[in-house]
Design an enzyme around this catalytic site. Structure first.
Site, mmCIF file in Angstrom:
data_model
loop_
_atom_site.group_PDB
_atom_site.id
_atom_site.type_symbol
_atom_site.label_atom_id
_atom_site.label_comp_id
_atom_site.label_asym_id
_atom_site.label_seq_id
_atom_site.Cartn_x
_atom_site.Cartn_y
_atom_site.Cartn_z
ATOM 1 C CG ASP A 158 -62.230 -69.502 -32.796
ATOM 2 O OD1 ASP A 158 -63.125 -69.656 -33.642
ATOM 3 O OD2 ASP A 158 -62.091 -70.222 -31.789
ATOM 4 C CG ASP A 170 -54.855 -55.084 -42.092
ATOM 5 O OD1 ASP A 170 -54.183 -54.095 -42.468
ATOM 6 O OD2 ASP A 170 -54.539 -55.785 -41.121
ATOM 7 C CG HIS A 183 -52.861 -53.839 -36.594
ATOM 8 N ND1 HIS A 183 -52.437 -52.967 -37.569
ATOM 9 C CD2 HIS A 183 -53.067 -55.026 -37.229
ATOM 10 C CE1 HIS A 183 -52.409 -53.581 -38.733
ATOM 11 N NE2 HIS A 183 -52.791 -54.832 -38.555
ATOM 12 C CG HIS A 218 -51.373 -54.058 -25.962
ATOM 13 N ND1 HIS A 218 -51.606 -52.967 -25.150
ATOM 14 C CD2 HIS A 218 -51.894 -53.745 -27.179
ATOM 15 C CE1 HIS A 218 -52.243 -52.042 -25.854
ATOM 16 N NE2 HIS A 218 -52.426 -52.486 -27.094
ATOM 17 C CD GLU A 219 -51.496 -55.488 -30.586
ATOM 18 O OE1 GLU A 219 -52.656 -55.467 -31.037
ATOM 19 O OE2 GLU A 219 -50.815 -54.457 -30.381
ATOM 20 C CG HIS A 222 -56.357 -54.598 -28.906
ATOM 21 N ND1 HIS A 222 -57.105 -53.611 -28.316
ATOM 22 C CD2 HIS A 222 -55.099 -54.094 -29.054
ATOM 23 C CE1 HIS A 222 -56.330 -52.540 -28.109
ATOM 24 N NE2 HIS A 222 -55.112 -52.813 -28.547
ATOM 25 C CG HIS A 228 -55.460 -48.685 -26.733
ATOM 26 N ND1 HIS A 228 -55.052 -48.030 -27.860
ATOM 27 C CD2 HIS A 228 -54.870 -49.916 -26.785
ATOM 28 C CE1 HIS A 228 -54.261 -48.811 -28.572
ATOM 29 N NE2 HIS A 228 -54.143 -49.968 -27.954
ATOM 30 C CG ASP A 383 -37.609 -52.053 7.664
ATOM 31 O OD1 ASP A 383 -38.063 -53.086 7.136
ATOM 32 O OD2 ASP A 383 -37.690 -51.804 8.881
HETATM 33 CA CA LIG Z 1 -38.388 -49.992 2.211
HETATM 34 ZN ZN LIG Z 2 -52.918 -55.959 -40.137
HETATM 35 ZN ZN LIG Z 3 -53.469 -51.759 -28.603
#
Ligand SMILES: [Ca+2]
Ligand SMILES: [Zn+2]
Ligand SMILES: [Zn+2]
Ligand SMILES: *[C@@H]1O[C@H](CO)[C@@H](O)[C@H](O)[C@H]1NC(C)=O
Ligand SMILES: *[C@@H]1O[C@H](CO)[C@@H](O)[C@H](O)[C@H]1NC(C)=O
Ligand SMILES: *[C@@H]1O[C@H](CO)[C@@H](O)[C@H](O)[C@H]1NC(C)=O
Ligand SMILES: *[C@@H]1O[C@H](CO)[C@@H](O)[C@H](O)[C@H]1NC(C)=O
Ligand SMILES: [Ca+2]
Length: 471
Positions: A158, A170, A183, A218-219, A222, A228, A383
Protein backbone atom coordinates in the site's frame (compact mmCIF):
# COMPACT_ATOMS: atom_id res chain seq x y z
CA UNK A 1 26.75 21.19 14.99
CA UNK A 2 25.57 23.49 12.26
CA UNK A 3 22.01 24.02 11.24
CA UNK A 4 20.34 23.37 14.56
CA UNK A 5 16.69 24.11 14.26
CA UNK A 6 17.01 27.13 16.46
CA UNK A 7 20.43 28.63 17.02
CA UNK A 8 21.47 29.51 20.50
CA UNK A 9 22.70 33.05 20.36
CA UNK A 10 26.39 33.41 20.10
CA UNK A 11 28.36 33.43 23.20
CA UNK A 12 31.98 33.86 22.47
CA UNK A 13 33.12 32.23 25.65
CA UNK A 14 31.19 29.08 25.13
CA UNK A 15 31.39 29.49 21.38
CA UNK A 16 27.87 28.44 20.63
CA UNK A 17 27.37 28.34 16.94
CA UNK A 18 25.24 31.00 15.38
CA UNK A 19 23.80 29.58 12.24
CA UNK A 20 21.93 32.52 10.83
CA UNK A 21 22.45 32.92 7.10
CA UNK A 22 24.19 35.98 5.74
CA UNK A 23 21.52 38.36 4.63
CA UNK A 24 23.83 41.08 3.52
CA UNK A 25 24.93 39.13 0.45
CA UNK A 26 21.45 38.71 -0.84
CA UNK A 27 19.84 41.70 -2.37
CA UNK A 28 16.32 42.52 -1.32
CA UNK A 29 15.15 41.55 -4.80
CA UNK A 30 16.56 38.06 -4.38
CA UNK A 31 14.87 37.82 -1.03
CA UNK A 32 11.51 38.74 -2.49
CA UNK A 33 12.00 36.20 -5.28
CA UNK A 34 12.89 33.57 -2.73
CA UNK A 35 9.86 34.41 -0.63
CA UNK A 36 7.58 34.31 -3.68
CA UNK A 37 8.81 30.84 -4.56
CA UNK A 38 8.29 29.71 -1.00
CA UNK A 39 4.77 31.08 -0.84
CA UNK A 40 3.92 29.55 -4.23
CA UNK A 41 5.10 26.18 -3.05
CA UNK A 42 3.70 26.12 0.45
CA UNK A 43 0.94 28.74 0.66
CA UNK A 44 -0.78 28.41 -2.66
CA UNK A 45 0.30 31.88 -3.74
CA UNK A 46 -0.58 32.64 -7.37
CA UNK A 47 1.35 35.71 -8.47
CA UNK A 48 -0.56 35.90 -11.78
CA UNK A 49 -3.70 36.77 -9.88
CA UNK A 50 -1.70 39.29 -7.94
CA UNK A 51 -0.82 41.27 -11.05
CA UNK A 52 -2.20 44.73 -11.01
CA UNK A 53 -2.67 44.66 -7.29
CA UNK A 54 -0.16 46.43 -5.16
CA UNK A 55 2.27 44.39 -3.10
CA UNK A 56 0.95 46.17 -0.08
CA UNK A 57 -2.62 45.10 -0.55
CA UNK A 58 -3.77 42.91 2.32
CA UNK A 59 -6.07 40.84 0.14
CA UNK A 60 -5.57 37.30 1.39
CA UNK A 61 -4.45 36.23 -2.11
CA UNK A 62 -1.78 38.91 -2.36
CA UNK A 63 1.90 38.55 -1.63
CA UNK A 64 1.54 40.41 1.63
CA UNK A 65 -1.55 38.47 2.63
CA UNK A 66 0.19 35.16 1.96
CA UNK A 67 3.27 36.35 3.81
CA UNK A 68 1.14 37.17 6.84
CA UNK A 69 -0.46 33.76 6.63
CA UNK A 70 2.98 32.14 6.65
CA UNK A 71 4.21 34.31 9.52
CA UNK A 72 1.22 33.41 11.67
CA UNK A 73 1.62 29.74 10.84
CA UNK A 74 5.15 29.81 12.23
CA UNK A 75 4.24 31.90 15.28
CA UNK A 76 6.00 35.02 14.00
CA UNK A 77 4.49 38.47 14.20
CA UNK A 78 2.13 38.71 11.22
CA UNK A 79 3.38 41.97 9.83
CA UNK A 80 3.34 41.11 6.13
CA UNK A 81 6.87 42.54 5.97
CA UNK A 82 9.64 40.35 4.66
CA UNK A 83 11.80 40.52 7.78
CA UNK A 84 15.05 38.68 8.41
CA UNK A 85 13.30 36.50 10.90
CA UNK A 86 10.71 35.55 8.27
CA UNK A 87 13.43 34.69 5.76
CA UNK A 88 15.33 32.67 8.35
CA UNK A 89 12.20 30.69 9.05
CA UNK A 90 11.63 30.14 5.32
CA UNK A 91 15.12 28.72 4.99
CA UNK A 92 14.60 26.11 7.64
CA UNK A 93 14.61 22.54 6.39
CA UNK A 94 11.08 21.26 6.06
CA UNK A 95 8.55 18.93 4.52
CA UNK A 96 7.74 19.45 0.83
CA UNK A 97 3.98 19.47 1.25
CA UNK A 98 1.94 22.65 1.39
CA UNK A 99 0.80 24.31 4.61
CA UNK A 100 -2.28 25.73 2.89
CA UNK A 101 -3.62 22.42 1.64
CA UNK A 102 -6.15 21.43 4.21
CA UNK A 103 -7.56 18.24 2.86
CA UNK A 104 -9.69 18.10 5.95
CA UNK A 105 -8.19 14.83 7.10
CA UNK A 106 -10.99 13.20 5.11
CA UNK A 107 -9.01 10.99 2.76
CA UNK A 108 -8.25 7.86 4.68
CA UNK A 109 -7.50 4.20 4.29
CA UNK A 110 -10.49 1.88 4.36
CA UNK A 111 -8.44 -1.09 5.49
CA UNK A 112 -6.86 -1.12 8.92
CA UNK A 113 -4.22 -3.62 7.89
CA UNK A 114 -1.70 -1.82 5.72
CA UNK A 115 1.52 -2.92 4.11
CA UNK A 116 4.66 -0.96 3.32
CA UNK A 117 7.74 -1.71 1.28
CA UNK A 118 11.15 -0.11 1.47
CA UNK A 119 12.34 0.19 -2.13
CA UNK A 120 15.89 1.42 -1.54
CA UNK A 121 18.19 2.70 1.18
CA UNK A 122 20.27 5.68 2.14
CA UNK A 123 24.04 5.17 2.20
CA UNK A 124 24.42 6.80 5.61
CA UNK A 125 22.24 4.40 7.58
CA UNK A 126 22.57 0.64 7.28
CA UNK A 127 19.44 -1.16 5.99
CA UNK A 128 18.83 -3.10 9.19
CA UNK A 129 18.69 0.20 11.07
CA UNK A 130 16.46 1.82 8.48
CA UNK A 131 14.02 -1.07 8.85
CA UNK A 132 14.02 -0.62 12.61
CA UNK A 133 13.53 3.14 12.35
CA UNK A 134 10.55 2.79 10.00
CA UNK A 135 9.05 0.08 12.17
CA UNK A 136 9.19 2.30 15.25
CA UNK A 137 7.87 5.29 13.27
CA UNK A 138 4.83 3.22 12.20
CA UNK A 139 4.40 2.05 15.78
CA UNK A 140 3.93 5.68 16.86
CA UNK A 141 0.72 5.69 14.81
CA UNK A 142 -0.43 2.11 15.44
CA UNK A 143 -0.14 2.61 19.21
CA UNK A 144 -3.03 5.07 19.17
CA UNK A 145 -5.20 3.67 16.32
CA UNK A 146 -6.57 0.33 15.10
CA UNK A 147 -4.12 0.53 12.17
CA UNK A 148 -1.55 -2.26 11.74
CA UNK A 149 1.52 -2.00 9.51
CA UNK A 150 3.39 -4.88 7.98
CA UNK A 151 6.64 -4.72 6.05
CA UNK A 152 6.69 -6.45 2.67
CA UNK A 153 9.78 -7.27 0.69
CA UNK A 154 8.49 -8.92 -2.46
CA UNK A 155 5.10 -7.79 -3.72
CA UNK A 156 4.12 -4.14 -3.98
CA UNK A 157 2.60 -2.65 -0.85
CA UNK A 158 0.00 0.00 0.00
CA UNK A 159 2.77 2.36 0.99
CA UNK A 160 6.00 2.38 -1.03
CA UNK A 161 8.90 4.10 0.71
CA UNK A 162 11.92 5.29 -1.25
CA UNK A 163 14.86 7.67 -1.35
CA UNK A 164 14.67 9.80 -4.51
CA UNK A 165 16.92 12.36 -6.10
CA UNK A 166 16.04 15.70 -7.75
CA UNK A 167 13.18 15.53 -10.22
CA UNK A 168 11.72 12.08 -9.79
CA UNK A 169 8.64 12.31 -11.99
CA UNK A 170 5.97 13.23 -9.50
CA UNK A 171 5.89 17.00 -10.15
CA UNK A 172 7.55 17.62 -6.80
CA UNK A 173 11.30 17.68 -7.40
CA UNK A 174 13.73 17.50 -4.53
CA UNK A 175 16.32 20.20 -4.11
CA UNK A 176 19.62 18.67 -3.03
CA UNK A 177 20.97 19.02 0.46
CA UNK A 178 18.74 20.92 2.91
CA UNK A 179 15.51 22.70 1.99
CA UNK A 180 12.90 20.09 1.32
CA UNK A 181 13.63 16.85 3.14
CA UNK A 182 10.77 14.58 2.15
CA UNK A 183 7.15 14.39 1.05
CA UNK A 184 4.33 11.88 1.04
CA UNK A 185 1.03 11.28 -0.68
CA UNK A 186 -2.44 11.08 0.78
CA UNK A 187 -4.06 7.65 1.14
CA UNK A 188 -5.14 6.13 -2.17
CA UNK A 189 -4.21 3.65 -4.87
CA UNK A 190 -1.02 3.83 -6.95
CA UNK A 191 1.23 6.54 -5.63
CA UNK A 192 -1.28 7.19 -2.80
CA UNK A 193 0.31 6.82 0.63
CA UNK A 194 3.83 6.64 -0.81
CA UNK A 195 6.70 8.34 0.97
CA UNK A 196 9.75 9.90 -0.71
CA UNK A 197 12.87 11.00 1.16
CA UNK A 198 15.39 13.31 -0.51
CA UNK A 199 18.27 10.99 -1.39
CA UNK A 200 20.73 13.88 -1.23
CA UNK A 201 20.29 14.41 2.50
CA UNK A 202 22.60 12.74 4.95
CA UNK A 203 20.12 10.69 6.93
CA UNK A 204 21.10 9.62 10.42
CA UNK A 205 20.02 7.45 13.30
CA UNK A 206 21.39 9.97 15.79
CA UNK A 207 20.78 13.61 16.59
CA UNK A 208 22.82 14.96 13.67
CA UNK A 209 20.87 16.43 10.77
CA UNK A 210 18.70 14.86 9.51
CA UNK A 211 17.33 12.26 11.83
CA UNK A 212 15.37 9.72 9.78
CA UNK A 213 12.94 8.79 12.56
CA UNK A 214 11.91 12.42 13.09
CA UNK A 215 11.08 12.93 9.42
CA UNK A 216 9.51 9.47 9.00
CA UNK A 217 6.95 9.94 11.79
CA UNK A 218 5.85 13.18 10.12
CA UNK A 219 5.68 11.78 6.59
CA UNK A 220 3.85 8.65 7.74
CA UNK A 221 1.27 11.01 9.24
CA UNK A 222 0.69 12.34 5.69
CA UNK A 223 0.50 8.77 4.36
CA UNK A 224 -2.37 8.22 6.77
CA UNK A 225 -4.13 11.39 5.63
CA UNK A 226 -3.03 14.10 8.04
CA UNK A 227 -2.24 17.58 6.78
CA UNK A 228 0.13 20.08 8.38
CA UNK A 229 -0.48 21.69 11.75
CA UNK A 230 0.66 25.10 12.97
CA UNK A 231 1.08 23.75 16.49
CA UNK A 232 4.86 23.69 16.99
CA UNK A 233 4.42 20.79 19.40
CA UNK A 234 2.64 18.69 16.77
CA UNK A 235 4.58 16.14 14.77
CA UNK A 236 2.74 17.53 11.74
CA UNK A 237 4.40 20.95 12.07
CA UNK A 238 6.06 21.47 8.65
CA UNK A 239 9.58 22.34 9.81
CA UNK A 240 12.19 19.82 10.79
CA UNK A 241 12.91 19.28 14.43
CA UNK A 242 14.90 16.52 16.04
CA UNK A 243 12.69 14.13 17.96
CA UNK A 244 14.39 11.82 20.37
CA UNK A 245 13.02 8.36 19.49
CA UNK A 246 12.98 6.93 23.02
CA UNK A 247 11.47 10.08 24.51
CA UNK A 248 8.98 10.76 21.76
CA UNK A 249 5.25 11.21 22.22
CA UNK A 250 2.62 12.48 19.86
CA UNK A 251 1.02 15.70 21.00
CA UNK A 252 -2.55 15.84 22.23
CA UNK A 253 -3.61 17.35 18.91
CA UNK A 254 -1.90 14.62 16.86
CA UNK A 255 -3.64 11.86 18.79
CA UNK A 256 -6.98 13.61 18.50
CA UNK A 257 -6.68 14.15 14.76
CA UNK A 258 -5.60 10.63 13.90
CA UNK A 259 -8.25 9.12 16.20
CA UNK A 260 -10.94 11.29 14.59
CA UNK A 261 -10.04 9.51 11.35
CA UNK A 262 -9.45 5.94 12.48
CA UNK A 263 -10.64 5.62 16.07
CA UNK A 264 -8.60 4.58 19.10
CA UNK A 265 -6.52 1.47 19.48
CA UNK A 266 -9.10 -1.17 20.50
CA UNK A 267 -6.51 -3.13 22.44
CA UNK A 268 -5.09 -0.27 24.35
CA UNK A 269 -7.21 2.85 23.97
CA UNK A 270 -6.16 6.20 25.33
CA UNK A 271 -5.43 4.63 28.69
CA UNK A 272 -2.55 2.73 27.17
CA UNK A 273 -0.59 5.92 26.89
CA UNK A 274 1.49 6.28 30.01
CA UNK A 275 0.05 9.73 30.38
CA UNK A 276 -2.36 11.93 28.49
CA UNK A 277 -0.58 13.16 25.36
CA UNK A 278 0.98 16.53 26.05
CA UNK A 279 -0.68 19.75 25.00
CA UNK A 280 1.67 22.38 23.68
CA UNK A 281 2.01 25.03 26.37
CA UNK A 282 0.77 28.50 25.50
CA UNK A 283 3.13 31.19 26.72
CA UNK A 284 0.18 33.50 27.36
CA UNK A 285 -1.83 31.03 29.45
CA UNK A 286 -2.50 32.85 32.73
CA UNK A 287 -2.01 29.58 34.58
CA UNK A 288 1.32 28.74 33.03
CA UNK A 289 3.87 27.42 35.48
CA UNK A 290 7.45 26.39 34.79
CA UNK A 291 9.54 23.31 35.46
CA UNK A 292 12.79 25.25 35.63
CA UNK A 293 14.21 28.66 34.76
CA UNK A 294 17.87 29.19 33.97
CA UNK A 295 20.13 32.09 33.19
CA UNK A 296 22.38 31.37 30.19
CA UNK A 297 24.69 34.23 29.27
CA UNK A 298 22.31 37.12 28.67
CA UNK A 299 19.32 34.94 28.07
CA UNK A 300 16.79 33.56 30.47
CA UNK A 301 15.54 30.13 29.52
CA UNK A 302 12.18 28.79 30.67
CA UNK A 303 11.55 25.07 30.67
CA UNK A 304 8.15 23.44 30.46
CA UNK A 305 7.52 19.76 29.63
CA UNK A 306 9.23 19.03 26.30
CA UNK A 307 9.71 22.71 25.49
CA UNK A 308 11.79 25.73 26.26
CA UNK A 309 11.48 29.45 25.57
CA UNK A 310 14.48 31.70 25.29
CA UNK A 311 14.23 35.31 26.36
CA UNK A 312 17.05 37.31 24.83
CA UNK A 313 17.28 40.98 25.85
CA UNK A 314 17.97 42.09 22.27
CA UNK A 315 15.18 40.21 20.58
CA UNK A 316 11.49 40.81 20.87
CA UNK A 317 10.35 37.42 19.69
CA UNK A 318 10.57 34.36 21.83
CA UNK A 319 11.32 31.00 20.48
CA UNK A 320 9.44 27.98 21.59
CA UNK A 321 11.53 24.95 20.84
CA UNK A 322 11.86 21.36 21.84
CA UNK A 323 14.50 20.88 24.53
CA UNK A 324 15.77 17.95 22.49
CA UNK A 325 16.35 20.20 19.48
CA UNK A 326 19.04 22.06 21.45
CA UNK A 327 20.21 19.41 23.91
CA UNK A 328 19.47 16.09 22.21
CA UNK A 329 20.51 14.00 25.16
CA UNK A 330 18.17 15.61 27.66
CA UNK A 331 14.69 14.33 28.33
CA UNK A 332 11.55 16.32 28.79
CA UNK A 333 10.44 17.41 32.23
CA UNK A 334 13.52 19.14 33.65
CA UNK A 335 13.20 19.72 37.42
CA UNK A 336 15.90 22.33 37.83
CA UNK A 337 18.75 23.88 35.85
CA UNK A 338 21.53 26.42 36.25
CA UNK A 339 24.58 27.71 34.46
CA UNK A 340 27.88 27.49 36.24
CA UNK A 341 29.55 30.26 34.26
CA UNK A 342 32.94 29.79 35.87
CA UNK A 343 33.13 26.09 35.14
CA UNK A 344 31.51 26.75 31.78
CA UNK A 345 28.89 24.12 32.15
CA UNK A 346 25.18 23.77 32.57
CA UNK A 347 23.62 21.53 35.17
CA UNK A 348 20.24 19.88 34.63
CA UNK A 349 18.24 17.88 37.16
CA UNK A 350 15.50 15.35 36.60
CA UNK A 351 14.32 12.98 39.31
CA UNK A 352 17.32 11.79 41.26
CA UNK A 353 19.69 12.32 38.34
CA UNK A 354 21.70 15.25 37.10
CA UNK A 355 23.64 16.02 33.93
CA UNK A 356 26.60 18.28 33.28
CA UNK A 357 26.42 19.76 29.81
CA UNK A 358 28.97 21.73 27.86
CA UNK A 359 27.53 23.52 24.87
CA UNK A 360 25.35 20.83 23.35
CA UNK A 361 27.02 17.79 24.79
CA UNK A 362 26.72 15.83 27.99
CA UNK A 363 30.01 15.34 29.80
CA UNK A 364 31.27 11.82 30.10
CA UNK A 365 30.08 9.90 33.11
CA UNK A 366 26.72 11.65 33.29
CA UNK A 367 23.95 11.39 34.33
CA UNK A 368 24.94 10.76 37.94
CA UNK A 369 22.60 10.52 40.88
CA UNK A 370 22.14 13.54 43.12
CA UNK A 371 23.59 11.45 45.97
CA UNK A 372 26.99 12.15 44.38
CA UNK A 373 26.42 15.77 45.36
CA UNK A 374 25.88 14.69 48.95
CA UNK A 375 22.10 14.60 49.20
CA UNK A 376 20.69 11.99 51.60
CA UNK A 377 18.59 9.21 50.10
CA UNK A 378 15.45 10.81 51.53
CA UNK A 379 15.72 13.44 48.78
CA UNK A 380 14.13 12.04 45.62
CA UNK A 381 14.30 15.10 43.41
CA UNK A 382 15.17 18.80 43.38
CA UNK A 383 12.49 21.45 42.93
CA UNK A 384 14.76 24.29 41.83
CA UNK A 385 18.37 25.46 41.75
CA UNK A 386 19.66 29.00 42.30
CA UNK A 387 23.27 29.79 41.48
CA UNK A 388 25.28 32.80 42.63
CA UNK A 389 28.23 33.55 40.36
CA UNK A 390 30.06 35.83 42.79
CA UNK A 391 30.02 33.55 45.83
CA UNK A 392 30.15 30.35 43.75
CA UNK A 393 27.33 28.91 45.80
CA UNK A 394 24.28 27.07 44.59
CA UNK A 395 21.07 26.70 46.55
CA UNK A 396 18.83 23.72 45.97
CA UNK A 397 15.17 23.70 46.91
CA UNK A 398 13.16 20.72 48.11
CA UNK A 399 9.62 21.35 49.39
CA UNK A 400 9.75 24.13 51.96
CA UNK A 401 13.46 23.76 52.59
CA UNK A 402 16.71 24.57 50.84
CA UNK A 403 20.28 23.29 50.75
CA UNK A 404 23.60 25.05 50.15
CA UNK A 405 26.31 23.73 47.85
CA UNK A 406 29.86 25.08 47.52
CA UNK A 407 30.90 24.81 43.87
CA UNK A 408 34.60 25.30 44.59
CA UNK A 409 34.83 22.50 47.15
CA UNK A 410 32.10 20.51 45.39
CA UNK A 411 30.50 20.05 48.75
CA UNK A 412 26.99 20.16 50.13
CA UNK A 413 26.83 22.01 53.47
CA UNK A 414 25.83 19.52 56.14
CA UNK A 415 24.11 22.17 58.29
CA UNK A 416 21.20 22.12 55.88
CA UNK A 417 18.35 21.80 54.88
CA UNK A 418 16.83 24.93 56.37
CA UNK A 419 13.42 26.50 55.96
CA UNK A 420 13.21 28.75 52.89
CA UNK A 421 11.78 31.56 55.05
CA UNK A 422 14.88 31.57 57.23
CA UNK A 423 16.97 32.87 54.37
CA UNK A 424 14.26 34.59 52.31
CA UNK A 425 11.62 35.88 54.73
CA UNK A 426 8.19 36.12 53.12
CA UNK A 427 8.86 33.38 50.57
CA UNK A 428 6.28 30.99 51.96
CA UNK A 429 5.53 28.92 48.87
CA UNK A 430 7.19 25.86 47.49
CA UNK A 431 9.59 26.88 44.70
CA UNK A 432 9.23 25.47 41.16
CA UNK A 433 12.10 27.43 39.69
CA UNK A 434 14.47 30.21 40.68
CA UNK A 435 16.86 32.49 38.85
CA UNK A 436 19.10 35.42 39.71
CA UNK A 437 18.72 38.25 37.23
CA UNK A 438 19.74 41.92 37.47
CA UNK A 439 20.38 41.63 41.22
CA UNK A 440 16.96 40.26 42.00
CA UNK A 441 16.02 36.69 42.72
CA UNK A 442 12.95 35.53 40.86
CA UNK A 443 11.14 32.67 42.52
CA UNK A 444 8.54 30.88 40.42
CA UNK A 445 5.77 29.07 42.22
CA UNK A 446 2.75 27.78 40.32
CA UNK A 447 1.33 30.53 38.16
CA UNK A 448 3.16 33.24 40.12
CA UNK A 449 6.55 34.88 40.02
CA UNK A 450 8.02 36.57 43.12
CA UNK A 451 10.64 39.24 42.57
CA UNK A 452 12.83 39.15 45.66
CA UNK A 453 15.31 41.75 46.84
CA UNK A 454 18.13 39.71 48.38
CA UNK A 455 19.67 42.69 50.20
CA UNK A 456 16.55 44.17 51.74
CA UNK A 457 15.11 40.68 52.12
CA UNK A 458 11.57 41.12 50.97
CA UNK A 459 9.30 40.38 48.01
CA UNK A 460 9.28 43.49 45.86
CA UNK A 461 6.61 42.38 43.46
CA UNK A 462 4.38 39.42 42.67
CA UNK A 463 3.32 38.87 39.08
CA UNK A 464 2.17 36.15 36.74
CA UNK A 465 4.88 33.56 36.19
CA UNK A 466 4.69 34.13 32.42
CA UNK A 467 5.12 37.92 32.69
CA UNK A 468 8.45 37.79 30.81
CA UNK A 469 7.05 35.69 28.02
CA UNK A 470 3.72 37.30 27.42
CA UNK A 471 3.35 41.03 27.65
CA1 LIG B 1 11.35 22.72 39.18
ZN1 LIG C 1 8.34 12.42 -4.70
ZN1 LIG D 1 4.67 17.46 5.89
C1 LIG E 1 13.69 32.92 17.19
O1 LIG E 1 13.94 34.23 17.61
C2 LIG E 1 14.87 34.91 16.82
C3 LIG E 1 15.06 36.27 17.42
O2 LIG E 1 13.87 36.97 17.52
C4 LIG E 1 14.41 34.98 15.38
O3 LIG E 1 15.38 35.59 14.59
C5 LIG E 1 14.15 33.58 14.88
O4 LIG E 1 13.64 33.62 13.59
C6 LIG E 1 13.15 32.92 15.79
N1 LIG E 1 12.88 31.58 15.33
C7 LIG E 1 11.64 31.10 15.24
C8 LIG E 1 11.49 29.71 14.79
O5 LIG E 1 10.68 31.76 15.54
C1 LIG F 1 -6.27 -7.43 10.14
O1 LIG F 1 -5.32 -8.39 10.56
C2 LIG F 1 -5.67 -9.10 11.73
C3 LIG F 1 -4.56 -10.05 12.05
O2 LIG F 1 -3.32 -9.48 11.87
C4 LIG F 1 -6.97 -9.83 11.53
O3 LIG F 1 -7.35 -10.45 12.75
C5 LIG F 1 -8.05 -8.85 11.10
O4 LIG F 1 -9.23 -9.56 10.79
C6 LIG F 1 -7.61 -8.05 9.89
N1 LIG F 1 -8.62 -7.06 9.63
C7 LIG F 1 -9.07 -6.82 8.38
C8 LIG F 1 -10.15 -5.79 8.27
O5 LIG F 1 -8.62 -7.35 7.41
C1 LIG G 1 25.58 10.21 13.31
O1 LIG G 1 25.31 9.44 12.17
C2 LIG G 1 25.97 9.90 11.00
C3 LIG G 1 25.47 9.12 9.81
O2 LIG G 1 25.28 7.77 10.11
C4 LIG G 1 27.47 9.79 11.20
O3 LIG G 1 28.14 10.25 10.05
C5 LIG G 1 27.86 10.61 12.41
O4 LIG G 1 29.24 10.43 12.67
C6 LIG G 1 27.06 10.21 13.62
N1 LIG G 1 27.34 11.17 14.68
C7 LIG G 1 27.48 10.82 15.95
C8 LIG G 1 27.75 11.92 16.92
O5 LIG G 1 27.40 9.66 16.32
C1 LIG H 1 -6.69 28.53 35.34
O1 LIG H 1 -6.90 27.58 36.35
C2 LIG H 1 -8.17 27.66 36.96
C3 LIG H 1 -8.20 26.69 38.11
O2 LIG H 1 -7.50 25.52 37.83
C4 LIG H 1 -9.24 27.38 35.92
O3 LIG H 1 -10.51 27.47 36.50
C5 LIG H 1 -9.11 28.39 34.81
O4 LIG H 1 -10.01 28.08 33.78
C6 LIG H 1 -7.70 28.37 34.24
N1 LIG H 1 -7.56 29.45 33.29
C7 LIG H 1 -7.06 29.27 32.07
C8 LIG H 1 -6.96 30.47 31.23
O5 LIG H 1 -6.69 28.17 31.68
CA1 LIG I 1 16.51 18.59 0.11
Amino acid sequence: MSNRWIPLYVCLELSFVLSAPLFSVRSQEDNVKYAEEYLKKFYNYKPDQDRGKSRRSTNSESFQGKLMEMQKYFGLRGTGELSEETLTTMKKPRCGLSDAEDYGDSTRWKNVNLTYKIENYSPSVIPVKVKKIFKSAWRVWSDVTPLRFKARTKKDADIMISFRRGDHDDNSPFDGHGGILAHAFQPGTGIGGDVHFDHEEIWTANSTDYNLFSVAVHEFGHSLGLSHSNDPGSVMFPAYTYLKPNDFTLSYEDVQRIQDMYGANPNKGMSFLRKVPPKTPNKCDQNLSFDAVMRLQNEVIFFKDRFMWRRHPEFIDLNLSFISAIWPALSSGIDAAYENAEQRHLVFFRGNQYWLVQQYDILEGYPKTIYHLGFPKTVKSIDAALHFRDTKETFFFTDNTFWKYYETQKKLDMNYPKQITEMWPGMESKVDAAVLFNDFIYFFSGALQYQYDPIKKYIVQTRNANEWLCS
